[in-house]
Design a protein around this motif. Structure first.
Motif, PDB file in Angstrom:
ATOM      1  N   VAL A   1      32.414  48.344  44.820  1.00 13.78           N
ATOM      2  CA  VAL A   1      32.791  46.951  44.573  1.00 13.78           C
ATOM      3  C   VAL A   1      34.135  46.941  43.864  1.00 13.78           C
ATOM      4  O   VAL A   1      34.337  47.676  42.895  1.00 13.78           O
ATOM      5  N   GLN A   2      35.030  46.096  44.334  1.00  9.19           N
ATOM      6  CA  GLN A   2      36.344  45.944  43.703  1.00  9.19           C
ATOM      7  C   GLN A   2      36.551  44.505  43.282  1.00  9.19           C
ATOM      8  O   GLN A   2      36.158  43.583  43.995  1.00  9.19           O
ATOM      9  N   LEU A   3      37.145  44.317  42.107  1.00  9.24           N
ATOM     10  CA  LEU A   3      37.472  43.003  41.597  1.00  9.24           C
ATOM     11  C   LEU A   3      38.946  42.978  41.232  1.00  9.24           C
ATOM     12  O   LEU A   3      39.460  43.950  40.656  1.00  9.24           O
ATOM     13  N   GLN A   4      39.608  41.886  41.514  1.00 10.17           N
ATOM     14  CA  GLN A   4      41.019  41.720  41.201  1.00 10.17           C
ATOM     15  C   GLN A   4      41.222  40.360  40.566  1.00 10.17           C
ATOM     16  O   GLN A   4      41.102  39.343  41.243  1.00 10.17           O
ATOM     17  N   ALA A   5      41.542  40.372  39.276  1.00  9.56           N
ATOM     18  CA  ALA A   5      41.745  39.122  38.537  1.00  9.56           C
ATOM     19  C   ALA A   5      43.216  38.775  38.486  1.00  9.56           C
ATOM     20  O   ALA A   5      44.087  39.653  38.435  1.00  9.56           O
ATOM     21  N   SER A   6      43.497  37.484  38.466  1.00  9.34           N
ATOM     22  CA  SER A   6      44.869  37.006  38.362  1.00  9.34           C
ATOM     23  C   SER A   6      44.884  35.621  37.749  1.00  9.34           C
ATOM     24  O   SER A   6      43.829  34.985  37.607  1.00  9.34           O
ATOM     25  N   GLY A   7      46.079  35.163  37.385  1.00  7.96           N
ATOM     26  CA  GLY A   7      46.234  33.800  36.909  1.00  7.96           C
ATOM     27  C   GLY A   7      46.538  33.661  35.438  1.00  7.96           C
ATOM     28  O   GLY A   7      46.791  32.554  34.960  1.00  7.96           O
ATOM     29  N   GLY A   8      46.499  34.755  34.691  1.00  3.90           N
ATOM     30  CA  GLY A   8      46.818  34.657  33.279  1.00  3.90           C
ATOM     31  C   GLY A   8      48.288  34.388  33.052  1.00  3.90           C
ATOM     32  O   GLY A   8      49.096  34.417  33.980  1.00  3.90           O
ATOM     33  N   GLY A   9      48.640  34.098  31.803  1.00  5.76           N
ATOM     34  CA  GLY A   9      50.034  33.850  31.477  1.00  5.76           C
ATOM     35  C   GLY A   9      50.171  33.193  30.131  1.00  5.76           C
ATOM     36  O   GLY A   9      49.231  33.132  29.343  1.00  5.76           O
TER      37      GLY A   9
END
Length: 119
Positions: A1-9
């Motif tokens: 299983v792979q997870l990729q988070a994004s959207g921080g800043g």
């Protein structure tokens, strides 16, 4: 299983951000999911959770400001964060509980995305 988070800043207090977490895994089914965060000097805490039926739960500190959702067709978990406060500053991690025929059921974690709220 792979997870990729994004959207921080970086965002000013009162602003909004939306975090996304794409997940994948051939042969796995995906169950409960959540967003956790860890601020410097603090333990990781659960911010928001959503189960396979779509029921949600939130930490008291974010109720009314954050909304967790999931898109099964896109295999993506979201966290909409509104009215952000400096105390929301932390590294945010997505978590997915997945079941696989040969791997059993366990939690998988994304790599973390930094959210910084300036006053």
């Amino acid at each position: 299983v792979q997870l990729q988070a994004s959207g921080g800043g970086l965002v000013q207090a009162g602003g909004s951000l939306r975090l996304s977490c794409g997940f994948s895994g051939s042969g796995f089914s995906f169950n409960d999911m959540g967003w956790h965060r860890q601020a410097p000097g603090h333990q990781r805490e659960l911010v928001a959770g959503i189960n396979s039926g779509g029921s949600t739960s939130y930490a008291d500190s974010v109720k009314g400001r954050f909304t967790v959702s999931r898109d099964g067709a896109k295999n993506t978990l979201y966290l909409q964060m509104n009215s952000l406060k400096p105390e929301d500053t932390a590294v945010y991690y997505c978590q997915v509980r997945a079941s696989g025929r040969y791997y059993g059921t366990r939690d998988y974690w994304g790599q973390g995305t930094l959210v910084t709220v300036s006053s």
